[in-house]
Design a protein around this motif. Sequence first.
Motif, PDB file in Angstrom:
ATOM      1  N   LYS A  53       0.848  -1.202   0.000  1.00 55.04           N
ATOM      2  CA  LYS A  53       0.000   0.000   0.000  1.00 55.04           C
ATOM      3  C   LYS A  53       0.881   1.250   0.000  1.00 55.04           C
ATOM      4  O   LYS A  53       0.611   2.205  -0.728  1.00 55.04           O
ATOM      5  N   GLY A  54       1.936   1.212   0.806  1.00 50.21           N
ATOM      6  CA  GLY A  54       2.865   2.332   0.839  1.00 50.21           C
ATOM      7  C   GLY A  54       3.508   2.583  -0.511  1.00 50.21           C
ATOM      8  O   GLY A  54       3.721   3.729  -0.914  1.00 50.21           O
ATOM      9  N   GLU A  55       3.815   1.508  -1.237  1.00 46.28           N
ATOM     10  CA  GLU A  55       4.390   1.661  -2.572  1.00 46.28           C
ATOM     11  C   GLU A  55       3.397   2.311  -3.534  1.00 46.28           C
ATOM     12  O   GLU A  55       3.785   3.107  -4.380  1.00 46.28           O
ATOM     13  N   LEU A  56       2.137   1.974  -3.393  1.00 46.87           N
ATOM     14  CA  LEU A  56       1.126   2.577  -4.269  1.00 46.87           C
ATOM     15  C   LEU A  56       0.943   4.062  -3.979  1.00 46.87           C
ATOM     16  O   LEU A  56       0.630   4.838  -4.882  1.00 46.87           O
ATOM     17  N   LEU A  57       1.123   4.454  -2.729  1.00 46.15           N
ATOM     18  CA  LEU A  57       0.939   5.853  -2.347  1.00 46.15           C
ATOM     19  C   LEU A  57       2.118   6.741  -2.718  1.00 46.15           C
ATOM     20  O   LEU A  57       1.971   7.958  -2.798  1.00 46.15           O
ATOM     21  N   LYS A  58       3.267   6.141  -2.955  1.00 47.71           N
ATOM     22  CA  LYS A  58       4.453   6.897  -3.362  1.00 47.71           C
ATOM     23  C   LYS A  58       4.345   7.266  -4.834  1.00 47.71           C
ATOM     24  O   LYS A  58       3.699   6.573  -5.620  1.00 47.71           O
ATOM     25  N   GLU A  59       5.008   8.341  -5.179  1.00 48.85           N
ATOM     26  CA  GLU A  59       5.081   8.700  -6.591  1.00 48.85           C
ATOM     27  C   GLU A  59       6.100   7.780  -7.256  1.00 48.85           C
ATOM     28  O   GLU A  59       7.289   7.831  -6.951  1.00 48.85           O
ATOM     29  N   ALA A  60       5.610   6.934  -8.109  1.00 46.21           N
ATOM     30  CA  ALA A  60       6.467   5.914  -8.724  1.00 46.21           C
ATOM     31  C   ALA A  60       7.340   6.509  -9.818  1.00 46.21           C
ATOM     32  O   ALA A  60       6.844   7.188 -10.714  1.00 46.21           O
ATOM     33  N   LYS A  61       8.645   6.244  -9.717  1.00 48.51           N
ATOM     34  CA  LYS A  61       9.560   6.650 -10.775  1.00 48.51           C
ATOM     35  C   LYS A  61       9.449   5.685 -11.942  1.00 48.51           C
ATOM     36  O   LYS A  61       9.714   6.040 -13.078  1.00 48.51           O
ATOM     37  N   GLN A  62       9.061   4.464 -11.632  1.00 51.71           N
ATOM     38  CA  GLN A  62       8.917   3.429 -12.653  1.00 51.71           C
ATOM     39  C   GLN A  62       7.480   2.893 -12.571  1.00 51.71           C
ATOM     40  O   GLN A  62       7.155   2.114 -11.681  1.00 51.71           O
ATOM     41  N   PRO A  63       6.623   3.299 -13.498  1.00 54.48           N
ATOM     42  CA  PRO A  63       5.195   2.939 -13.437  1.00 54.48           C
ATOM     43  C   PRO A  63       4.910   1.446 -13.383  1.00 54.48           C
ATOM     44  O   PRO A  63       3.911   1.025 -12.820  1.00 54.48           O
ATOM     45  N   PHE A  64       5.792   0.617 -13.950  1.00 53.13           N
ATOM     46  CA  PHE A  64       5.528  -0.820 -13.944  1.00 53.13           C
ATOM     47  C   PHE A  64       5.581  -1.394 -12.529  1.00 53.13           C
ATOM     48  O   PHE A  64       5.042  -2.468 -12.278  1.00 53.13           O
ATOM     49  N   LEU A  65       6.216  -0.668 -11.588  1.00 50.42           N
ATOM     50  CA  LEU A  65       6.221  -1.127 -10.198  1.00 50.42           C
ATOM     51  C   LEU A  65       4.802  -1.170  -9.650  1.00 50.42           C
ATOM     52  O   LEU A  65       4.429  -2.088  -8.929  1.00 50.42           O
ATOM     53  N   ARG A  66       4.006  -0.180 -10.004  1.00 49.76           N
ATOM     54  CA  ARG A  66       2.597  -0.154  -9.555  1.00 49.76           C
ATOM     55  C   ARG A  66       1.834  -1.355 -10.097  1.00 49.76           C
ATOM     56  O   ARG A  66       1.025  -1.949  -9.394  1.00 49.76           O
ATOM     57  N   LYS A  67       2.092  -1.702 -11.331  1.00 43.19           N
ATOM     58  CA  LYS A  67       1.422  -2.855 -11.940  1.00 43.19           C
ATOM     59  C   LYS A  67       1.773  -4.130 -11.176  1.00 43.19           C
ATOM     60  O   LYS A  67       0.901  -4.958 -10.906  1.00 43.19           O
ATOM     61  N   ASP A  68       3.046  -4.274 -10.826  1.00 45.42           N
ATOM     62  CA  ASP A  68       3.473  -5.444 -10.065  1.00 45.42           C
ATOM     63  C   ASP A  68       2.805  -5.480  -8.701  1.00 45.42           C
ATOM     64  O   ASP A  68       2.361  -6.540  -8.240  1.00 45.42           O
ATOM     65  N   VAL A  69       2.705  -4.329  -8.044  1.00 45.64           N
ATOM     66  CA  VAL A  69       2.068  -4.251  -6.724  1.00 45.64           C
ATOM     67  C   VAL A  69       0.616  -4.694  -6.826  1.00 45.64           C
ATOM     68  O   VAL A  69       0.137  -5.510  -6.015  1.00 45.64           O
ATOM     69  N   VAL A  70      -0.101  -4.203  -7.810  1.00 49.73           N
ATOM     70  CA  VAL A  70      -1.520  -4.558  -7.983  1.00 49.73           C
ATOM     71  C   VAL A  70      -1.666  -6.050  -8.286  1.00 49.73           C
ATOM     72  O   VAL A  70      -2.555  -6.723  -7.742  1.00 49.73           O
ATOM     73  N   THR A  71      -0.781  -6.592  -9.095  1.00 49.22           N
ATOM     74  CA  THR A  71      -0.813  -8.028  -9.406  1.00 49.22           C
ATOM     75  C   THR A  71      -0.633  -8.858  -8.146  1.00 49.22           C
ATOM     76  O   THR A  71      -1.355  -9.830  -7.914  1.00 49.22           O
ATOM     77  N   ILE A  72       0.326  -8.475  -7.308  1.00 48.16           N
ATOM     78  CA  ILE A  72       0.574  -9.197  -6.065  1.00 48.16           C
ATOM     79  C   ILE A  72      -0.645  -9.117  -5.153  1.00 48.16           C
ATOM     80  O   ILE A  72      -1.080 -10.129  -4.583  1.00 48.16           O
ATOM     81  N   LEU A  73      -1.217  -7.933  -5.027  1.00 46.54           N
ATOM     82  CA  LEU A  73      -2.393  -7.772  -4.174  1.00 46.54           C
ATOM     83  C   LEU A  73      -3.562  -8.637  -4.672  1.00 46.54           C
ATOM     84  O   LEU A  73      -4.314  -9.179  -3.865  1.00 46.54           O
ATOM     85  N   CYS A  74      -3.689  -8.776  -5.973  1.00 46.86           N
ATOM     86  CA  CYS A  74      -4.746  -9.648  -6.510  1.00 46.86           C
ATOM     87  C   CYS A  74      -4.513 -11.105  -6.148  1.00 46.86           C
ATOM     88  O   CYS A  74      -5.474 -11.839  -5.905  1.00 46.86           O
ATOM     89  N   HIS A  75      -3.265 -11.528  -6.090  1.00 45.76           N
ATOM     90  CA  HIS A  75      -2.958 -12.907  -5.735  1.00 45.76           C
ATOM     91  C   HIS A  75      -3.180 -13.184  -4.242  1.00 45.76           C
ATOM     92  O   HIS A  75      -3.481 -14.312  -3.867  1.00 45.76           O
ATOM     93  N   ILE A  76      -2.982 -12.148  -3.439  1.00 51.78           N
ATOM     94  CA  ILE A  76      -3.152 -12.324  -2.001  1.00 51.78           C
ATOM     95  C   ILE A  76      -4.628 -12.469  -1.691  1.00 51.78           C
ATOM     96  O   ILE A  76      -5.079 -13.258  -0.939  1.00 51.78           O
TER      97      ILE A  76
END
Length: 76
Positions: A53-76
């Motif tokens: 969640k903290g990673e999603l709230l940060k301003e991402a320098k690399q947008p694909f990091l957000r995609k990975d975070v969302v994918t992981i959250l979907c698996h959880i």
Amino acid sequence: MLGVSEIRQHILTLAGSDDSAKRLALQSLRLHGENEWAAIPLEATHSLVEALKGELLKEAKQPFLRKDVVTILCHI
């Protein structure tokens, strides 16, 4: 098999400032499916969700990091 110690290490990595280390941690976490996440204690899962969640709230320098975070959250 995903373990609590591995999750703790990834949480520490996500708390750091090294973007390439974060990317590697997220790539590793993304590989685990729902069955593996179901076997992890709730406390460890909750801590990881908060870190993600903290990673999603940060301003991402690399947008694909957000995609990975969302994918992981979907698996959880």
